[in-house]
Motif scaffolding. Sequence first.
Motif, PDB file in Angstrom:
ATOM      1  N   GLU A  74       9.431 -24.857 -11.723  1.00 32.47           N
ATOM      2  CA  GLU A  74      10.306 -25.825 -12.365  1.00 32.47           C
ATOM      3  C   GLU A  74       9.879 -27.259 -12.042  1.00 32.47           C
ATOM      4  N   LEU A  75       9.600 -27.518 -10.764  1.00 33.44           N
ATOM      5  CA  LEU A  75       9.204 -28.865 -10.358  1.00 33.44           C
ATOM      6  C   LEU A  75       7.693 -29.068 -10.415  1.00 33.44           C
ATOM      7  N   LYS A  76       6.930 -28.005 -10.642  1.00 32.80           N
ATOM      8  CA  LYS A  76       5.458 -28.081 -10.722  1.00 32.80           C
ATOM      9  C   LYS A  76       4.860 -28.687  -9.457  1.00 32.80           C
ATOM     10  N   ASP A  77       5.388 -28.279  -8.309  1.00 32.76           N
ATOM     11  CA  ASP A  77       4.878 -28.756  -7.026  1.00 32.76           C
ATOM     12  C   ASP A  77       4.427 -27.543  -6.214  1.00 32.76           C
ATOM     13  N   VAL A  78       3.214 -27.084  -6.496  1.00 27.15           N
ATOM     14  CA  VAL A  78       2.703 -25.867  -5.864  1.00 27.15           C
ATOM     15  C   VAL A  78       2.500 -26.064  -4.366  1.00 27.15           C
ATOM     16  N   GLY A  79       2.089 -27.255  -3.952  1.00 23.69           N
ATOM     17  CA  GLY A  79       1.874 -27.515  -2.532  1.00 23.69           C
ATOM     18  C   GLY A  79       3.150 -27.365  -1.732  1.00 23.69           C
ATOM     19  N   SER A  80       4.238 -27.950  -2.212  1.00 21.14           N
ATOM     20  CA  SER A  80       5.516 -27.840  -1.513  1.00 21.14           C
ATOM     21  C   SER A  80       6.033 -26.410  -1.526  1.00 21.14           C
ATOM     22  N   ALA A  81       5.876 -25.718  -2.664  1.00 17.41           N
ATOM     23  CA  ALA A  81       6.300 -24.321  -2.755  1.00 17.41           C
ATOM     24  C   ALA A  81       5.527 -23.461  -1.761  1.00 17.41           C
ATOM     25  N   SER A  82       4.236 -23.705  -1.619  1.00 16.84           N
ATOM     26  CA  SER A  82       3.426 -22.940  -0.671  1.00 16.84           C
ATOM     27  C   SER A  82       3.850 -23.226   0.760  1.00 16.84           C
ATOM     28  N   ALA A  83       4.215 -24.476   1.048  1.00 21.24           N
ATOM     29  CA  ALA A  83       4.692 -24.814   2.389  1.00 21.24           C
ATOM     30  C   ALA A  83       5.981 -24.070   2.708  1.00 21.24           C
ATOM     31  N   VAL A  84       6.889 -23.994   1.738  1.00 17.28           N
ATOM     32  CA  VAL A  84       8.128 -23.228   1.933  1.00 17.28           C
ATOM     33  C   VAL A  84       7.812 -21.764   2.207  1.00 17.28           C
ATOM     34  N   ALA A  85       6.877 -21.204   1.451  1.00 18.70           N
ATOM     35  CA  ALA A  85       6.504 -19.799   1.632  1.00 18.70           C
ATOM     36  C   ALA A  85       5.921 -19.547   3.018  1.00 18.70           C
ATOM     37  N   ILE A  86       5.084 -20.472   3.497  1.00 22.39           N
ATOM     38  CA  ILE A  86       4.489 -20.307   4.820  1.00 22.39           C
ATOM     39  C   ILE A  86       5.553 -20.408   5.906  1.00 22.39           C
ATOM     40  N   VAL A  87       6.455 -21.368   5.791  1.00 27.08           N
ATOM     41  CA  VAL A  87       7.530 -21.511   6.777  1.00 27.08           C
ATOM     42  C   VAL A  87       8.407 -20.269   6.787  1.00 27.08           C
ATOM     43  N   LEU A  88       8.717 -19.741   5.605  1.00 25.76           N
ATOM     44  CA  LEU A  88       9.541 -18.531   5.518  1.00 25.76           C
ATOM     45  C   LEU A  88       8.826 -17.340   6.164  1.00 25.76           C
ATOM     46  N   ASN A 100       3.279 -32.013   3.291  1.00 21.52           N
ATOM     47  CA  ASN A 100       4.288 -31.145   2.662  1.00 21.52           C
ATOM     48  C   ASN A 100       5.257 -30.577   3.702  1.00 21.52           C
ATOM     49  N   TYR A 101       4.749 -30.256   4.884  1.00 20.14           N
ATOM     50  CA  TYR A 101       5.614 -29.731   5.943  1.00 20.14           C
ATOM     51  C   TYR A 101       6.521 -30.834   6.496  1.00 20.14           C
ATOM     52  N   ALA A 102       5.993 -32.037   6.600  1.00 19.06           N
ATOM     53  CA  ALA A 102       6.818 -33.166   7.052  1.00 19.06           C
ATOM     54  C   ALA A 102       7.931 -33.450   6.051  1.00 19.06           C
ATOM     55  N   ASP A 103       7.623 -33.338   4.763  1.00 20.56           N
ATOM     56  CA  ASP A 103       8.647 -33.548   3.740  1.00 20.56           C
ATOM     57  C   ASP A 103       9.735 -32.477   3.819  1.00 20.56           C
TER      58      ASP A 103
END
Length: 301
Positions: free
Chosen positions: A268-282, A65-68
């Motif tokens: 909206e996109l139902k991608d909790v893993g990617s959303a969590s990665a964004v939250a951690i990076v932020l 998820n972080y690589a994406d």
Amino acid sequence: MTEPVRRRRSRPSVLASSRWTPYLFLAPALVVYGAFSLYPLVRALQFSTYEWSGFGPATFVGLQNYADLAADDNFRAALGHAFVLMFFYAVLPLVIGLALAAILRRGQVRGMGFFRTIIFLPQVIALAVVAVAWRQIYAPNGPLNQFLQAVGLDNLARGWLGEPGAALPAVGFIGTWLEMGLVMLLLLAGMGRIPNEVYEAARLDGAGAVREFFAITLPAVRAEIVTALVLTVIAALKTFDLVYLTTGGGPGTATTVPSYEVYRRAFELKDVGSASAVAIVLTVIIFVINLGITRIGEREA
């Protein structure tokens, strides 16, 4: 003869031990902090290593998820928008707040208590109310465009929240209006601790208003400047409700910010893993920036 009864020495209780007293007082706060701050952060970090829609089974993907995110143009654009908002939320309020606070401190304005209440008012108004009010102000037929047309600046009138080039600065200006009162109040409090004798001595030496500001006022309020920057930078980077209620991240992706990306990806996109990665990076970005601000403030103190 009966033997004398020996008194048994009572061992000091844990509560009576001064060594443990600070920890006992801090324990409830640490439990609350751990339950409502640390635990969600750890869970978000865990979710960021999975591909999960929020329902059903999850697939472990490690750091994928972080690589994406590193290759995601939308996420990089959202980060850029967040740094633009930092200028409106932190830099502009600090510059304006410093100037106004210095003027008020030098001029000794009457009714200072009432004035402080008025300038702090945006901080206590619900952001939903603020967003709705500014949407009306920025509307094509709203007060702002009507004023521009009345003074002969028709070419500047536009749909402020509907044009890609104007939407982000328009949202940022709302942030300037919101944070200016807080920054100004912090700086006024710091300036209020400066003895009048220091200013009187400087004036006797022939110092003017500008020299007084840079030689006396600015060094004295360095701690308040650091505090104001930390608070306003956090507010800029975690802005969600204002963007959501005014532009919804649009037009297009012109006002998308990382916190809005967390919402969009999770719900909206139902991608909790990617959303969590964004939250951690932020979270990491906020921590690093504020750590840098604090270190610079301590080094120059």
